[in-house]
Design an enzyme around this catalytic site. Sequence first.
Site, PDB file in Angstrom:
ATOM      1  CG  ASP A  40      31.088  -9.656  10.032  1.00  0.00           C
ATOM      2  OD1 ASP A  40      30.219  -9.641  10.925  1.00  0.00           O
ATOM      3  OD2 ASP A  40      31.965 -10.535   9.958  1.00  0.00           O
ATOM      4  CG  HIS A 244       3.567   4.553  13.142  1.00  0.00           C
ATOM      5  ND1 HIS A 244       4.019   5.760  12.642  1.00  0.00           N
ATOM      6  CD2 HIS A 244       2.563   4.170  12.306  1.00  0.00           C
ATOM      7  CE1 HIS A 244       3.319   6.084  11.568  1.00  0.00           C
ATOM      8  NE2 HIS A 244       2.440   5.133  11.341  1.00  0.00           N
ATOM      9  CG  ASP A 261      -1.307  -1.738  10.411  1.00  0.00           C
ATOM     10  OD1 ASP A 261      -1.040  -2.349   9.364  1.00  0.00           O
ATOM     11  OD2 ASP A 261      -1.516  -0.510  10.440  1.00  0.00           O
ATOM     12  CG  ASP A 272      -1.161  -1.391   5.229  1.00  0.00           C
ATOM     13  OD1 ASP A 272      -1.254  -1.878   6.378  1.00  0.00           O
ATOM     14  OD2 ASP A 272      -0.965  -0.178   5.017  1.00  0.00           O
ATOM     15  CG  HIS A 351      -4.863   7.702  11.101  1.00  0.00           C
ATOM     16  ND1 HIS A 351      -5.642   7.080  10.143  1.00  0.00           N
ATOM     17  CD2 HIS A 351      -5.084   7.003  12.255  1.00  0.00           C
ATOM     18  CE1 HIS A 351      -6.289   6.063  10.672  1.00  0.00           C
ATOM     19  NE2 HIS A 351      -5.982   5.987  11.964  1.00  0.00           N
ATOM     20  CG  HIS A 355      -1.319   4.541   2.838  1.00  0.00           C
ATOM     21  ND1 HIS A 355      -0.860   3.406   2.183  1.00  0.00           N
ATOM     22  CD2 HIS A 355      -1.551   4.162   4.121  1.00  0.00           C
ATOM     23  CE1 HIS A 355      -0.805   2.399   3.050  1.00  0.00           C
ATOM     24  NE2 HIS A 355      -1.230   2.826   4.229  1.00  0.00           N
ATOM     25  CG  HIS A 362       2.931   4.729   3.769  1.00  0.00           C
ATOM     26  ND1 HIS A 362       3.607   5.006   4.928  1.00  0.00           N
ATOM     27  CD2 HIS A 362       1.755   4.190   4.161  1.00  0.00           C
ATOM     28  CE1 HIS A 362       2.876   4.652   5.981  1.00  0.00           C
ATOM     29  NE2 HIS A 362       1.745   4.154   5.528  1.00  0.00           N
ATOM     30  CD  GLU A 385      -4.491   3.056   7.048  1.00  0.00           C
ATOM     31  OE1 GLU A 385      -4.071   2.781   8.193  1.00  0.00           O
ATOM     32  OE2 GLU A 385      -3.745   3.135   6.058  1.00  0.00           O
ATOM     33  CE1 TYR A 389      -6.021   3.745  16.231  1.00  0.00           C
ATOM     34  CE2 TYR A 389      -6.798   5.830  15.299  1.00  0.00           C
ATOM     35  CZ  TYR A 389      -6.315   4.538  15.132  1.00  0.00           C
ATOM     36  OH  TYR A 389      -6.143   4.037  13.856  1.00  0.00           O
ATOM     37  NE  ARG A 407      -4.389   1.208  11.763  1.00  0.00           N
ATOM     38  CZ  ARG A 407      -3.625   1.357  12.847  1.00  0.00           C
ATOM     39  NH1 ARG A 407      -3.950   2.254  13.779  1.00  0.00           N
ATOM     40  NH2 ARG A 407      -2.559   0.607  13.025  1.00  0.00           N
ATOM     41  CD  GLU A 409      -4.286  -0.551   6.627  1.00  0.00           C
ATOM     42  OE1 GLU A 409      -3.610   0.117   5.828  1.00  0.00           O
ATOM     43  OE2 GLU A 409      -3.824  -0.988   7.704  1.00  0.00           O
TER      44      GLU A 409
END
Length: 439
Positions: A40, A244, A261, A272, A351, A355, A362, A385, A389, A407, A409
Site C-alpha cells: 500500500d 547505466h 552522471d 543531465d 553510444h 540526446h 531523453h 556527452e 570506456y 564521460r 556531459e
Amino acid sequence: MSSIIPVKEFSERRRKLMERMAPDSIAIIPAAPERVRNRDVLHPFRQDSDFQYLTGFGEPEAVLALIPGREHGESVLFCKEKNPEKELWDGFLVGPEGAIELYGLDDAFPIADIDDILPGMIEGRSRVYYPLGKDQGFDTRVMDWVKVIRSKVKSGAHPPGEFVALEHLLHDLRLFKSANEIKAMAKAGQISSEAHCRAMKRARKGGYEYNLEAELIHTFMDHGARSTAYPSIVGGGANGCILHYIENTAPLNDGDLVLIDAGCEVECYASDITRTFPVNGKFSPEQRALYEVVLAAQYAAIDAVRPGNHWNHPHEAALSVLTGGLIELGLLSGTVEDAIASEAFKPFFMHRTGHWLGLDVHDVGDYKIGDAWRLLEPGMALTVEPGLYISPNNTSVDEKWRGIGIRIEDDVVVTKDGCRVLTNGVPKTIEEIEALMAG
C-alpha cells in the site's frame, strides 16, 4: 503551481496545439497514474510530461480534453473534487473550480463524472487525438466511451471515424523551448552543477559510491529540487565503464576515477551532467591522456551545435577527435577515416554524443525528417556527452589502460548565433578539477 512557467504560457501551448488539430476534432490527454511501490506504498508521484506541458497541473486522476470551437470553453479538465476529509490525509486538492481559477482552464468537472460527460464531448467529432498505446487501461476506457457513442448511431449519434497519435503534433511543439523553459532548465543545471562540485569535494579513498550519491541528493533537496531527473550513476573504477550503472555500492579506491552522471528536475524540467574525476584528486598519466581526448571531443562537439548544422554534426565532430586520440595513444591503428568507416572505435565509444533534453531527460522530438538528419534551430536543447570506456576485460590493449571509464556531459541550448551551455558551473578541465578537490 508553477513559478517559472506562468499560467498564460500553458494556455498558449494549448492554443498552439489546437491550431494544429484538424477541424471537428478532440484531443484527450490523461495525467500520469499513481504507481504502487509495494503493497500500500506508492512511488512519489511524477506528472506525465505531455500533460504537464499542457497544464502545469500536478495531480493524478485527471484528464485534459481540448475541443476547438466548443462554445462553453475549448480546454476542459476533469480532476478530483475538493474533499476536506481526504485532504486531511493526503494534502491539498485543487478541485474543478480551482483548476479554472489557478490554471486558466476554460471549464472543469469532477473526474467521477467523466464517463457521463466526456462521451458527449467526443460525439460529433470526426477525429480523436490521443497517446495511443501509452496506458492500456486508459486505452480501454477511451474505447468504452466510443462504444457508448456507437451504440446510439441509430438515434443519430456520430462516433469519431479516426484515431490519430497525439505525439505527432505535440512533440514537435515540445522540441522548441521557450525563454521560461530555458530558465527552468538553467536553474536545474545550476543546482546540479553545485551538486557535482560538492561530490568532488567529498570524494576520498575508503569512502563509497553511495557517499557521493548522498551529496548529490542533499544538494538537490537543499535547493528545492525534490526529484532526480533519473537514477544517479556513481561509478568508481571499472564501474565507470558500465553505461547505466546505478548500484552505487562499491568502495572508492585510491588511484581510481569516479564517473558521476546525475541531474535534478526543476518544475519537471531535467538537467543531465556527467563529470569524471580521480578519487585521490590527482589524475594518473593514463587517466590524464584519455581525459584530454574526451574533453577535446566535447569542445569540438559543442562548437558544432549551431543553427544550420544538422543533428549529427556534433556527433561527427566528437567521433573524429575521439578516434584520432585513440590512434595517437596506440589504442587503435590506421587512419581516422578507416577506423570510423570500420567502426573500430566501437569497443571504446559505443553510444551517441547526445540526446534531446527537456521535460524528459531523453526528451521527445524527431532526430530525422524523412531520411535526413534534422537541422538544429534556436530553442532546441540537447546534451553533449562523448566518452571513452576501456573495459577491464579488453586484453587487446595494454593493462595500464584497462578499467578507465570517462564521460563528460553538459546541457546545451541552440541560440540564434551558436549555443549556450547551461551547466558551466561545474569544472571540467583537469586543472580546475584538481584545484577544486585540493581546496
